[in-house]
Design a protein around this motif. Sequence first.
Motif, PDB file in Angstrom:
ATOM      1  N   HIS A 116       0.888  -1.042   0.153  1.00 21.94           N
ATOM      2  CA  HIS A 116      -0.102   0.139  -0.103  1.00 21.94           C
ATOM      3  C   HIS A 116       0.829   1.213   0.077  1.00 21.94           C
ATOM      4  O   HIS A 116       0.624   2.218  -0.707  1.00 21.94           O
ATOM      5  CB  HIS A 116      -1.032   0.043   1.312  1.00 21.94           C
ATOM      6  N   LEU A 117       1.759   1.282   0.838  1.00 19.84           N
ATOM      7  CA  LEU A 117       2.706   2.364   0.941  1.00 19.84           C
ATOM      8  C   LEU A 117       3.708   2.505  -0.514  1.00 19.84           C
ATOM      9  O   LEU A 117       3.654   3.826  -1.146  1.00 19.84           O
ATOM     10  CB  LEU A 117       4.081   2.104   1.761  1.00 19.84           C
ATOM     11  N   TYR A 118       3.931   1.569  -1.036  1.00 19.09           N
ATOM     12  CA  TYR A 118       4.649   1.700  -2.459  1.00 19.09           C
ATOM     13  C   TYR A 118       3.963   2.269  -3.641  1.00 19.09           C
ATOM     14  O   TYR A 118       4.038   2.896  -4.278  1.00 19.09           O
ATOM     15  CB  TYR A 118       5.317   0.317  -2.666  1.00 19.09           C
ATOM     16  N   TRP A 119       2.672   1.825  -3.414  1.00 13.40           N
ATOM     17  CA  TRP A 119       1.687   2.450  -4.557  1.00 13.40           C
ATOM     18  C   TRP A 119       1.437   3.775  -4.279  1.00 13.40           C
ATOM     19  O   TRP A 119       1.582   4.741  -5.378  1.00 13.40           O
ATOM     20  CB  TRP A 119       0.382   1.776  -4.303  1.00 13.40           C
ATOM     21  N   ILE A 120       1.497   4.239  -2.908  1.00 14.04           N
ATOM     22  CA  ILE A 120       1.066   5.794  -2.718  1.00 14.04           C
ATOM     23  C   ILE A 120       2.579   6.398  -3.199  1.00 14.04           C
ATOM     24  O   ILE A 120       2.622   7.458  -3.676  1.00 14.04           O
ATOM     25  CB  ILE A 120       1.063   6.088  -1.295  1.00 14.04           C
ATOM     26  N   ILE A 121       3.486   6.011  -3.001  1.00 14.23           N
ATOM     27  CA  ILE A 121       5.047   6.363  -3.566  1.00 14.23           C
ATOM     28  C   ILE A 121       4.902   6.693  -4.923  1.00 14.23           C
ATOM     29  O   ILE A 121       5.432   7.626  -5.301  1.00 14.23           O
ATOM     30  CB  ILE A 121       6.226   5.564  -2.837  1.00 14.23           C
ATOM     31  N   PHE A 122       4.454   5.554  -5.495  1.00 12.45           N
ATOM     32  CA  PHE A 122       4.357   5.485  -7.024  1.00 12.45           C
ATOM     33  C   PHE A 122       3.692   6.720  -7.691  1.00 12.45           C
ATOM     34  O   PHE A 122       4.035   7.338  -8.364  1.00 12.45           O
ATOM     35  CB  PHE A 122       3.804   4.237  -7.460  1.00 12.45           C
ATOM     36  N   VAL A 123       2.413   6.880  -6.872  1.00 14.36           N
ATOM     37  CA  VAL A 123       1.571   7.976  -7.191  1.00 14.36           C
ATOM     38  C   VAL A 123       2.095   9.296  -7.120  1.00 14.36           C
ATOM     39  O   VAL A 123       2.224  10.116  -7.924  1.00 14.36           O
ATOM     40  CB  VAL A 123       0.066   7.717  -6.563  1.00 14.36           C
ATOM     41  N   ALA A 124       2.634   9.574  -5.877  1.00 13.82           N
ATOM     42  CA  ALA A 124       3.220  10.653  -5.643  1.00 13.82           C
ATOM     43  C   ALA A 124       4.430  11.101  -6.426  1.00 13.82           C
ATOM     44  O   ALA A 124       4.752  12.242  -6.948  1.00 13.82           O
ATOM     45  CB  ALA A 124       3.938  10.664  -4.027  1.00 13.82           C
ATOM     46  N   THR A 125       5.331  10.164  -6.688  1.00  9.33           N
ATOM     47  CA  THR A 125       6.627  10.299  -7.638  1.00  9.33           C
ATOM     48  C   THR A 125       6.361  10.331  -9.133  1.00  9.33           C
ATOM     49  O   THR A 125       6.924  10.568  -9.757  1.00  9.33           O
ATOM     50  CB  THR A 125       7.750   9.096  -7.395  1.00  9.33           C
ATOM     51  N   SER A 126       5.074  10.226  -9.387  1.00  7.99           N
ATOM     52  CA  SER A 126       4.745  10.288 -10.839  1.00  7.99           C
ATOM     53  C   SER A 126       4.743  12.027 -11.161  1.00  7.99           C
ATOM     54  O   SER A 126       4.997  12.292 -12.276  1.00  7.99           O
ATOM     55  CB  SER A 126       3.296   9.719 -11.080  1.00  7.99           C
ATOM     56  N   VAL A 131       9.000  16.569   0.369  1.00  7.96           N
ATOM     57  CA  VAL A 131       8.653  16.698   1.442  1.00  7.96           C
ATOM     58  C   VAL A 131       7.471  15.560   1.899  1.00  7.96           C
ATOM     59  O   VAL A 131       7.227  14.967   2.995  1.00  7.96           O
ATOM     60  CB  VAL A 131       7.906  18.155   1.531  1.00  7.96           C
ATOM     61  N   TYR A 132       6.587  15.303   0.897  1.00  9.36           N
ATOM     62  CA  TYR A 132       5.363  14.521   0.868  1.00  9.36           C
ATOM     63  C   TYR A 132       6.187  13.017   1.435  1.00  9.36           C
ATOM     64  O   TYR A 132       5.665  12.499   2.303  1.00  9.36           O
ATOM     65  CB  TYR A 132       4.672  14.455   0.002  1.00  9.36           C
ATOM     66  N   ILE A 133       6.971  12.647   0.634  1.00  7.24           N
ATOM     67  CA  ILE A 133       7.570  11.246   0.785  1.00  7.24           C
ATOM     68  C   ILE A 133       7.955  11.104   2.087  1.00  7.24           C
ATOM     69  O   ILE A 133       8.042   9.827   2.441  1.00  7.24           O
ATOM     70  CB  ILE A 133       8.314  10.782  -0.560  1.00  7.24           C
ATOM     71  N   SER A 134       8.977  11.860   2.393  1.00 13.50           N
ATOM     72  CA  SER A 134       9.753  11.807   3.761  1.00 13.50           C
ATOM     73  C   SER A 134       8.837  11.672   4.747  1.00 13.50           C
ATOM     74  O   SER A 134       8.889  11.224   5.731  1.00 13.50           O
ATOM     75  CB  SER A 134      10.784  13.157   3.877  1.00 13.50           C
ATOM     76  N   SER A 184      14.226   8.837  -2.689  1.00 12.01           N
ATOM     77  CA  SER A 184      15.080   9.066  -3.885  1.00 12.01           C
ATOM     78  C   SER A 184      14.190   8.273  -5.123  1.00 12.01           C
ATOM     79  O   SER A 184      14.607   8.405  -6.301  1.00 12.01           O
ATOM     80  CB  SER A 184      16.340   8.067  -3.570  1.00 12.01           C
ATOM     81  N   PHE A 185      13.031   7.768  -4.762  1.00 12.65           N
ATOM     82  CA  PHE A 185      12.149   7.338  -5.996  1.00 12.65           C
ATOM     83  C   PHE A 185      11.774   8.480  -6.558  1.00 12.65           C
ATOM     84  O   PHE A 185      11.259   8.471  -7.966  1.00 12.65           O
ATOM     85  CB  PHE A 185      10.993   6.421  -5.443  1.00 12.65           C
ATOM     86  N   GLN A 186      11.653   9.639  -6.334  1.00  6.26           N
ATOM     87  CA  GLN A 186      11.303  10.809  -6.859  1.00  6.26           C
ATOM     88  C   GLN A 186      12.321  11.114  -8.053  1.00  6.26           C
ATOM     89  O   GLN A 186      12.036  11.367  -8.981  1.00  6.26           O
ATOM     90  CB  GLN A 186      11.140  11.874  -5.900  1.00  6.26           C
ATOM     91  N   THR A 187      13.683  10.913  -7.410  1.00  8.28           N
ATOM     92  CA  THR A 187      14.772  11.220  -8.416  1.00  8.28           C
ATOM     93  C   THR A 187      14.539  10.224  -9.759  1.00  8.28           C
ATOM     94  O   THR A 187      14.927  10.415 -10.784  1.00  8.28           O
ATOM     95  CB  THR A 187      16.113  11.041  -7.727  1.00  8.28           C
ATOM     96  N   PHE A 217      -3.629   6.207   8.369  1.00  2.00           N
ATOM     97  CA  PHE A 217      -2.826   5.899   7.226  1.00  2.00           C
ATOM     98  C   PHE A 217      -1.902   5.383   7.786  1.00  2.00           C
ATOM     99  O   PHE A 217      -1.204   4.410   7.113  1.00  2.00           O
ATOM    100  CB  PHE A 217      -2.376   7.455   6.643  1.00  2.00           C
ATOM    101  N   PHE A 218      -1.210   5.838   8.878  1.00  2.00           N
ATOM    102  CA  PHE A 218       0.059   5.055   9.394  1.00  2.00           C
ATOM    103  C   PHE A 218      -0.419   3.742   9.933  1.00  2.00           C
ATOM    104  O   PHE A 218       0.648   2.545   9.678  1.00  2.00           O
ATOM    105  CB  PHE A 218       0.591   5.781  10.772  1.00  2.00           C
ATOM    106  N   LYS A 219      -1.387   3.418  10.164  1.00  6.55           N
ATOM    107  CA  LYS A 219      -1.845   1.931  10.753  1.00  6.55           C
ATOM    108  C   LYS A 219      -1.809   1.122   9.429  1.00  6.55           C
ATOM    109  O   LYS A 219      -1.385  -0.086   9.522  1.00  6.55           O
ATOM    110  CB  LYS A 219      -3.200   2.198  11.324  1.00  6.55           C
ATOM    111  N   LYS A 220      -2.406   1.596   8.343  1.00  5.39           N
ATOM    112  CA  LYS A 220      -2.604   0.919   7.387  1.00  5.39           C
ATOM    113  C   LYS A 220      -1.206   0.770   6.323  1.00  5.39           C
ATOM    114  O   LYS A 220      -0.728  -0.261   5.748  1.00  5.39           O
ATOM    115  CB  LYS A 220      -3.463   1.660   6.013  1.00  5.39           C
ATOM    116  N   ALA A 221      -0.273   1.656   6.484  1.00  3.54           N
ATOM    117  CA  ALA A 221       0.927   1.661   5.797  1.00  3.54           C
ATOM    118  C   ALA A 221       2.141   1.257   6.533  1.00  3.54           C
ATOM    119  O   ALA A 221       2.960   0.354   6.062  1.00  3.54           O
ATOM    120  CB  ALA A 221       1.210   3.058   5.191  1.00  3.54           C
TER     121      ALA A 221
END
Length: 441
Positions: free
Chosen positions: A6-16, A120-123, A136-139, A204-208
């Motif tokens: 779930h966390l990685y999916w959110i990171i994927f969307v954020a870094t798009s 900021v969001y990802i951190s 670093s997925f953003q990069t 959010f924290f509980k799920k991720a």
Amino acid sequence: MSNYKHLYWIIFVATSGGLLLGLNIAGISGAVNSIQGFFNLTDHALGIVVSSLIIGSLFGAFSSGHFIEKHGRKKVLVFSTILFAISSIGCVFSQSALALVIFRLIGGVGVGIVSVVGPVYISEISPPNKRGMLVSFQTLAIVTGILLAYIFNYFFMDLANGWRYMLAVPFAFSMLVMVLMINFLPESPRWLIANDRKKEAFDFFKKAHGYELAIEELHDIENSISLKVKKVSLTYIFKGKVGKLVFLGVFLAVSQQLVGINAVLNYAPIIFAKTGVNENIAIFQSIFIGIVNFLATFIVLRFIDSKGRKTLLIWGAAGMTLTLAYISYAFIFNISNIGILIAILLFIAFFAGSFAPMLGVITSELFSNHFRGLAVSFTSTVNWLATFLVLQFSPYILNNFGGAVLFGIFAVSSFLSLIFIKIWIPETKGKSLEEIEKELF
């Protein structure tokens, strides 16, 4: 039990958003010669067209700190995709250099926003033991966008008005990213807590991250925020210990650009043409830059949280200094195109494995919850200002003084960065944002 899928999916969307940033930065590289000829531009005028994106980035980066604190991270990221779409379609139909500059300014605002809000969001949603890699997925997304831009440029270069097709590419991606962010991107839990929406943050924290870690993180964030004023002025980040941290971030931001990375990414075909190859081969060689940039970024992801930020910065600065010095030497003695190509690719690899991901990682870690948005916004603004200066003056230096002088300047800048990093930059790996705040304050 954490749910990293779930966390990685959110990171994927954020870094798009980073993908859009990369497409916009490098998309013009294959079009510069066509644009210069089509609009009959001087070197300075061409520099303005290219760097207009960066001028917009200054405004986007500087203003985003205020808006993400007021409206949240998600809304501002979604707004950036709208700007990217407007910019792209406007560039396609531009009938004058002025119109092209205006629409690139609009796209630049989106670039500046993403450069601030993404890290900021990802951190703020990442667990400490994975934060370096996840930020670093953003990069990685940015260099993916750069690679795609080079590939599209190559396939469009022989078409009539091919430069317009090159600049149209970000539009389709902007629409897709907008849909993803609207539907799947949650708000930052740290922003939610700061705005009295604790239950949403805990959910959010509980799920991720899992129930136990969620309770711990919620407690640490609440304590951190309760000790600080919720709103800070811009002058706050220049005072005392906070000011010293911001200075470190500013130095990294300037150093990242003065080594010449954006001159290489944006003017690669022109640089390669200076070595004697024709335009088609020069654009094709640019694809290799994108490939190496992507691979080096992908590889370094596994080392950021184990080897540490500072170690990778030191090795990267040392490698860049050597390769840039060689490129300068190669231009002086007219060494073959292949030699310069290899050296540039090595430079890209060292940059992608150090300075590229570390600016976002370190600045998002150095700055405390209560002033992170403003501080990252300011350092990112300085970063884009340095980028503007590099892009504006590189064509003039290259055409009037030669590649030896241009890359010699970049080599000296890289060496000075190496010294500063060795002495002043702290290590932040493996610590929560709240732990880092306690140590530095």
